[in-house]
Design an enzyme around this catalytic site. Structure first.
Site, PDB file in Angstrom:
ATOM      1  CG  HIS A  61      -0.228  -0.073   2.477  1.00  0.00           C
ATOM      2  ND1 HIS A  61      -0.104  -1.003   3.328  1.00  0.00           N
ATOM      3  CD2 HIS A  61       0.365   1.315   3.067  1.00  0.00           C
ATOM      4  CE1 HIS A  61       0.296  -0.889   4.571  1.00  0.00           C
ATOM      5  NE2 HIS A  61       0.686   0.471   4.593  1.00  0.00           N
TER       6      HIS A  61
HETATM    7  P1  TYD Z   1      -2.244  -2.622   7.488  1.00  0.00           P
HETATM    8  O1  TYD Z   1      -1.480  -1.298   7.500  1.00  0.00           O
HETATM    9  O2  TYD Z   1      -2.723  -3.057   6.200  1.00  0.00           O
HETATM   10  O3  TYD Z   1      -0.797  -3.779   7.857  1.00  0.00           O
HETATM   11  P2  TYD Z   1       0.407  -4.035   6.971  1.00  0.00           P
HETATM   12  O4  TYD Z   1       0.804  -3.078   5.948  1.00  0.00           O
HETATM   13  O5  TYD Z   1       1.142  -4.164   8.170  1.00  0.00           O
HETATM   14  O6  TYD Z   1       0.389  -5.367   6.242  1.00  0.00           O
HETATM   15  O7  TYD Z   1      -2.982  -2.933   8.790  1.00  0.00           O
HETATM   16  C1  TYD Z   1      -3.402  -4.350   9.066  1.00  0.00           C
HETATM   17  C2  TYD Z   1      -4.857  -4.125   9.711  1.00  0.00           C
HETATM   18  O8  TYD Z   1      -4.703  -3.592  10.868  1.00  0.00           O
HETATM   19  C3  TYD Z   1      -5.924  -3.436   9.024  1.00  0.00           C
HETATM   20  O9  TYD Z   1      -7.196  -4.195   9.088  1.00  0.00           O
HETATM   21  C4  TYD Z   1      -5.920  -2.083   9.648  1.00  0.00           C
HETATM   22  C5  TYD Z   1      -5.627  -2.509  11.012  1.00  0.00           C
HETATM   23  N1  TYD Z   1      -4.812  -1.463  11.807  1.00  0.00           N
HETATM   24  C6  TYD Z   1      -5.462  -0.392  12.796  1.00  0.00           C
HETATM   25  O10 TYD Z   1      -6.737  -0.761  12.999  1.00  0.00           O
HETATM   26  N2  TYD Z   1      -4.820   0.580  13.209  1.00  0.00           N
HETATM   27  C7  TYD Z   1      -3.343   0.927  12.712  1.00  0.00           C
HETATM   28  O11 TYD Z   1      -2.738   1.668  13.378  1.00  0.00           O
HETATM   29  C8  TYD Z   1      -2.765  -0.110  11.821  1.00  0.00           C
HETATM   30  C9  TYD Z   1      -1.476   0.532  11.283  1.00  0.00           C
HETATM   31  C10 TYD Z   1      -3.597  -0.990  11.199  1.00  0.00           C
END
Ligand code: TYD
Length: 143
Positions: A61
């Site tokens: 992302h």
């Molecule tokens: P995501 O940022 O997509 O994870 P990564 O990039 O590490 O693979 O986040 C994973 C999940 O966690 C998504 O459902 C959103 C949630 N999340 C929160 O609720 N709060 C936060 O501060 C973060 C970073 C993620």
């Protein structure tokens, strides 16, 4: 201080490794990150990724406004950054070395070692609106 930036114009050249202070004592080492001093933004949120299955991928992302400093608090992993024109890769494996990621870069986190902990210091609270999760959408946004 890094607080606001138009992520559409960010290039991968703007990401950089930051050497963090470390204090080595006989019983181990300590690294302290003071908001706005050891990292050039005010830290609004801290989170960490752990129990990542060996060699699996995370990230995939971009953020529109968020600055992040990420590091390997334990173990190692690779970060691939992409500004829609160029890519740049970093391997993080030292707890006293952080990668400053400005807004507007697509990131893939790969090759997590067993027991790796990806510690993230972020400049803003969580907001799903700040995410671009489709690579095609990212390419259009960067134009
Ligand atoms: P995501 O940022 O997509 O994870 P990564 O990039 O590490 O693979 O986040 C994973 C999940 O966690 C998504 O459902 C959103 C949630 N999340 C929160 O609720 N709060 C936060 O501060 C973060 C970073 C993620």
């Amino acid at each position: 201080m890094l607080e606001v930036k138009d992520g559409r114009k960010t290039s991968v050249e703007e990401a950089r490794l930051v050497t963090l202070p470390r204090i080595d004592i006989e019983s181990g080492s300590i690294t302290v990150i003071n908001s706005g001093i050891d990292v050039e933004f005010n830290i609004k949120r801290v989170y960490y990724l752990y129990d990542v299955p060996n060699r699996s991928d995370r990230g995939a992302h971009a953020h529109k406004e968020l600055f992040q400093l990420i590091l390997a608090a334990s173990g190692s992993y690779e970060v691939e950054l992409d500004d829609s024109i160029e890519k740049r890769s970093f391997i993080l494996r030292q707890p006293d070395e952080g990668l400053l990621i400005p807004p507007g870069l697509w990131r893939d986190l790969k090759q997590f070692s067993g027991g790796a902990i990806c510690l993230v210091l972020a400049s803003l609270p969580y907001s799903e609106k700040d995410y671009i999760r489709s690579y095609n959408e990212f390419i259009l946004w960067k134009r």
